[in-house]
Design a protein around this motif. Sequence first.
Motif, PDB file in Angstrom:
ATOM      1  N   SER A 124       0.815  -1.081   0.047  1.00 14.27           N
ATOM      2  CA  SER A 124      -0.153  -0.094  -0.023  1.00 14.27           C
ATOM      3  C   SER A 124       0.812   1.065  -0.065  1.00 14.27           C
ATOM      4  CB  SER A 124      -0.890  -0.240   1.230  1.00 14.27           C
ATOM      5  OG  SER A 124      -1.768   1.185   1.177  1.00 14.27           O
ATOM      6  N   ILE A 125       0.828   2.003  -1.089  1.00 25.29           N
ATOM      7  CA  ILE A 125       1.231   3.396  -1.003  1.00 25.29           C
ATOM      8  C   ILE A 125       0.205   4.592  -1.192  1.00 25.29           C
ATOM      9  CG2 ILE A 125       3.351   2.648  -2.237  1.00 25.29           C
ATOM     10  CD1 ILE A 125       2.610   3.401  -4.856  1.00 25.29           C
ATOM     11  N   SER A 126       0.764   5.779  -0.836  1.00 27.81           N
ATOM     12  CA  SER A 126      -0.182   6.839  -0.849  1.00 27.81           C
ATOM     13  C   SER A 126      -0.541   7.066  -2.393  1.00 27.81           C
ATOM     14  CB  SER A 126       0.282   8.151  -0.166  1.00 27.81           C
ATOM     15  OG  SER A 126       1.663   8.530  -0.725  1.00 27.81           O
ATOM     16  N   TYR A 169       1.977   7.327  -5.600  1.00 25.65           N
ATOM     17  CA  TYR A 169       1.460   6.550  -6.635  1.00 25.65           C
ATOM     18  C   TYR A 169       1.343   7.465  -7.878  1.00 25.65           C
ATOM     19  CZ  TYR A 169      -1.946   4.158 -10.168  1.00 25.65           C
ATOM     20  OH  TYR A 169      -2.352   3.447 -11.182  1.00 25.65           O
ATOM     21  N   LEU A 170       1.093   8.879  -7.632  1.00 25.74           N
ATOM     22  CA  LEU A 170       1.200   9.831  -8.849  1.00 25.74           C
ATOM     23  C   LEU A 170       2.659  10.012  -9.179  1.00 25.74           C
ATOM     24  CD1 LEU A 170       0.334  12.381 -10.595  1.00 25.74           C
ATOM     25  CD2 LEU A 170       0.457  13.626  -8.445  1.00 25.74           C
ATOM     26  N   THR A 210      -3.956   9.153   1.215  1.00 31.18           N
ATOM     27  CA  THR A 210      -5.023   7.860   0.911  1.00 31.18           C
ATOM     28  C   THR A 210      -4.207   6.729   0.185  1.00 31.18           C
ATOM     29  OG1 THR A 210      -6.795   9.501   0.144  1.00 31.18           O
ATOM     30  CG2 THR A 210      -7.024   7.234  -0.656  1.00 31.18           C
ATOM     31  N   SER A 211      -4.658   5.619   0.682  1.00 29.57           N
ATOM     32  CA  SER A 211      -3.773   4.266   0.403  1.00 29.57           C
ATOM     33  C   SER A 211      -4.257   3.786  -1.169  1.00 29.57           C
ATOM     34  CB  SER A 211      -4.115   3.262   1.266  1.00 29.57           C
ATOM     35  OG  SER A 211      -3.511   3.695   2.370  1.00 29.57           O
ATOM     36  N   VAL A 212      -3.314   3.537  -1.761  1.00 29.41           N
ATOM     37  CA  VAL A 212      -3.590   2.982  -3.331  1.00 29.41           C
ATOM     38  C   VAL A 212      -2.588   1.611  -3.075  1.00 29.41           C
ATOM     39  CG1 VAL A 212      -3.431   3.101  -5.730  1.00 29.41           C
ATOM     40  CG2 VAL A 212      -3.947   5.104  -4.326  1.00 29.41           C
ATOM     41  N   ASN A 213      -3.347   0.450  -3.855  1.00 28.76           N
ATOM     42  CA  ASN A 213      -2.392  -0.810  -3.953  1.00 28.76           C
ATOM     43  C   ASN A 213      -1.387  -0.705  -5.002  1.00 28.76           C
ATOM     44  OD1 ASN A 213      -1.542  -3.220  -4.426  1.00 28.76           O
ATOM     45  ND2 ASN A 213      -3.447  -4.279  -4.470  1.00 28.76           N
ATOM     46  N   SER A 214      -0.053  -0.761  -4.685  1.00 28.53           N
ATOM     47  CA  SER A 214       0.959  -0.530  -5.326  1.00 28.53           C
ATOM     48  C   SER A 214       1.095  -1.466  -6.645  1.00 28.53           C
ATOM     49  CB  SER A 214       2.236  -0.542  -4.670  1.00 28.53           C
ATOM     50  OG  SER A 214       2.465  -1.904  -4.112  1.00 28.53           O
TER      51      SER A 214
END
Length: 606
Positions: free
Chosen positions: A12-14, A18-19, A183-187
């Motif tokens: 999980s990354i922010s 991710y951007l 906010t978490s995003v699946n890497s």
Amino acid sequence: MNYTDSNGLPDSISIAEYLFHRLKQLHIETIFGLPGAFNATLLDKLNEIPGLRWAGNTNELNAAYAADGYSRLKGLGCIITTFGVGELSAINGVAGSFAEHVGLLHVVGMPPTSAQTKQLLLHHTLGNGDYKVFHRMASEVTCYSTVINDKDLCGDEVDDCIAKAWTLQKPVYMGIPVNLVDTSVNSQRLNTALNLNLPSNDEQTENELVKQILQQLYKSKNPVIIADACVTRHRIVPETVELCQRTNFPIFATPMSKGAIDETLPNFGGVFMGSISSPEVREVVNFADFLIVIGCMLSDFSTSSFHFNYKTKECVLLYPTSVKFKHAIYPDLRIKSLMANLLRNLNESKIKYQSQPTPQMIIPRSELPSRHSLRHEWVWNQMSHWFQEGDIIITETGTSAFGINQTHFPHSSRGISQALWGSVGYTLGACLGASFAANEMARDQVTAVPHRVILFVGDGAFQLTVQEVSTMIRWGLTPYIFVMNNQGYSVDRFLHHRSNASYYDIQTWEYLRLIPLFGARHYETRKIVTVGDFLEMIHDPLFATNDKIRMLEIMLPPMDVPQALMDRWLTEQENKKRAAEESDGYTPNSEASSKKFCSDDISPAN
């Protein structure tokens, strides 16, 4: 496209991380902008991404210009500003990218969603509780705008924003409230490549149009190809060159596309500038029986100085997402697919055109006394002989934008100008962005030859955005900055026919002292006053070596302009005089006035 996967990243990354990883996958490695209260957390995440660099500009307008210049070489630029004051400072630069089809991602750090919902009276607002007002403003100069507010869909939104800016070559606005930066995003999403494909054209429509174009092409006896600005923006240079080589048709560039087409091609005929083109170029283009204009940005262009249109009735205008052929308009046709279809079906044996000599750009090496003062016409001719293969040549709105069109670019050279939007001062920021991009391209061996970044900017334009020279020095960038010092806004003086109007004057600066003032340690400055000074500079082999930042002050008369602009002005005066005589009306510029403007005081040296 090489995509960096998620190896080494936590599951999980922010959304901010991710951007930045997505941008890095596209080899976008320098991010422009300024820090502020609402984007500081975004910048914290940026600093955690190896291989990304925060340029740290001196103001947001310059940052937007820099991102634009960077994008013109690498396909996408990114600017990060803070809410309200920061984004409005940048919006002029963003509008220029919108007008000229330049891919730009504008990321805005916004106040927390709770403050927006409660309409709190925060700094950087208008004090009326309206937190959407700046987003609405941005929507007028972007192809897509959004604010991240859905935690479940924020990854999709980031991908969509980047893909739109890349493929459509227009600015995209993305607001991120400060409380959603983490906010978490699946890497694992990073393992799936971005979808950078444009929608497919309607096959039947495309095939029918290609058939009609080829029919006209085959029977034409005097066809001409013109490459316009979107040839580079929408990545169809290879297709354009292939069409040129397979048909052997004469090919011309427009002022906005100079440098897009290899000027060493045997059938390259120069720059078509409408009514101020050279007579040789006008003769070929205006008397063509079929005109193929590729990468159109606009079909006609008018200013107070010249008129730009195509006189040929049989004309096909290939815009990025539509085509105009004869009297019909075909919407929703993407140019990349259309060009591929055209080349796939082209049969050279059916071409009736018999190869004819194409106008050649002959750059004279005129001999002048060493003590002779400089004139635009002579300077631009000499510059052609100094340019090298791979140069990135940037010209500011004004005399430089006209003068550069009479020069010849070597193989693999690129040109950057802002002929349509024409925001004075643009090029200094663009030079910064292009210098970053050139360094990255050289490091990644994107091109076989190293790039020198060369800027020509008037003294008036230079004063608008001069602070960005300090950013160049901060990062050890090594552009050539030619300050064309004609004591103010010469093109405006000339076009307005007011040689003594004080509002075109500017304060005289000691320009060459700015380089050490901004902290440079390894640099070169020269003040070029005479022909001898100029020749000494360009014949110095060490001067051609791209190893330090250089600023050259080129002294020119206040009313001197390139020959093309002068010819057009004289033509306009004759037309006005003739029309006034025919109607017995008042002639605004008397014969005495015309003689004044044609005096030796402003005429370029022979």
